[in-house]
Design an enzyme around this catalytic site. Structure first.
Site, PDB file in Angstrom:
ATOM      1  CG  ASP A 168       0.391  40.619 -60.714  1.00 42.08           C
ATOM      2  OD1 ASP A 168       1.269  41.001 -61.500  1.00 42.08           O
ATOM      3  OD2 ASP A 168      -0.761  41.084 -60.705  1.00 42.08           O
ATOM      4  CG  ASN A 176       4.885  43.133 -63.298  1.00 49.00           C
ATOM      5  OD1 ASN A 176       4.720  44.100 -64.042  1.00 49.00           O
ATOM      6  ND2 ASN A 176       3.927  42.689 -62.494  1.00 49.00           N
TER       7      ASN A 176
HETATM    8  C1  GRF Z   1       2.263  51.187 -61.864  1.00 47.83           C
HETATM    9  O1  GRF Z   1       1.551  51.443 -60.693  1.00 47.83           O
HETATM   10  C2  GRF Z   1       2.765  49.755 -61.894  1.00 47.83           C
HETATM   11  O2  GRF Z   1       3.025  49.240 -60.633  1.00 47.83           O
HETATM   12  C3  GRF Z   1       1.589  49.034 -62.505  1.00 47.83           C
HETATM   13  O3  GRF Z   1       1.113  49.896 -63.485  1.00 47.83           O
HETATM   14  C4  GRF Z   1       1.386  51.258 -63.110  1.00 47.83           C
HETATM   15  C5  GRF Z   1       2.101  51.899 -64.265  1.00 47.83           C
HETATM   16  O4  GRF Z   1       2.217  53.273 -64.062  1.00 47.83           O
HETATM   17  N1  GRF Z   1       1.978  47.734 -62.998  1.00 47.83           N
HETATM   18  P1  GRF Z   1       3.032  54.193 -65.077  1.00 47.83           P
HETATM   19  O5  GRF Z   1       2.479  53.908 -66.468  1.00 47.83           O
HETATM   20  O6  GRF Z   1       4.477  53.826 -64.944  1.00 47.83           O
HETATM   21  O7  GRF Z   1       2.734  55.586 -64.637  1.00 47.83           O
END
Ligand code: GRF
Length: 194
Positions: free
Chosen positions: A144, A106
């Site tokens: 997380d 993740n």
């Molecule tokens: C990212 O900031 C990631 O860390 C979090 O969700 C966001 C997803 O952004 N889990 P995107 O859809 O890739 O623009």
């Protein structure tokens, strides 16, 4: 070359960056499918790159377990070496996580264990933190909480809003995610202790 399934729920900027990087024949990972729990705008990136997509809506199932079972079946159908949660906003049950143990990572927009959860960028600002960052971690049964693979700092600037800070964090995420997948592909990272 490793096969990767990416799961998203949102705009998919991390996905797009990976799709662009994997266009390079020297990049050692191929995105074989993109899945979502909703009609995520980011699915359009996969369609543009002619990558298979699947959507498994939780509302179509009577339980979270049944939803996750179908999601897992869709993932496994593509026989991935690695599954990447890139903005996938649903919490996955233990059955899903265990089935993919050591293969499920993740990306999270904070320096874990600080600011877990869905509002990590907002929470860092609200706490008056001077820095936050990006964490990429193996997924375990918690939210997380899994073993951290790599982290990178992002300084919070005066006047930052949730949007401006998240934009800077995402720029770092795009590079860190691509590098981490590359290292996994080349077996340059220790095997997960999960
Ligand atoms: C990212 O900031 C990631 O860390 C979090 O969700 C966001 C997803 O952004 N889990 P995107 O859809 O890739 O623009």
């Amino acid at each position: 070359m490793i096969s990767v399934v990416v799961l998203i729920s949102g705009s998919g900027s991390n996905l797009l960056s990976l799709l662009q990087k994997s266009e390079n024949p020297l990049y050692p990972a191929k995105i074989v499918a993109v899945g979502s729990d909703c009609d995520a705008p980011g699915l359009e990136h996969a369609e543009l790159y002619e990558v298979d997509t699947f959507v498994v809506h939780p509302s179509q199932f009577s339980s979270r377990e049944d939803w996750a079972k179908t999601l897992l079946a869709n993932v496994l159908h593509h026989q991935p070496d690695l599954v990447v949660l890139a903005g996938f906003m649903k919490i996955l049950p233990v059955s899903f996580v265990s089935a993919l143990k050591g293969k499920l990572i993740n990306i999270h927009p904070s320096l874990l264990p600080e600011f877990k959860g869905a509002h990590a960028v907002r929470d860092a600002l609200a706490n008056g933190a001077s820095k936050t960052g990006v964490s990429i971690h193996y997924v375990d049964e918690g939210v997380d909480t899994g073993e951290i693979i790599v982290q990178s700092e992002v300084l919070i600037e005066p006047g930052d809003t949730e949007h401006s800070l998240h934009v800077r964090i995402k720029t770092v995420e795009h590079e860190l995610l691509a590098q981490t997948i590359e290292k996994i592909a080349y077996k340059q990272l220790p095997v997960a202790k999960l």
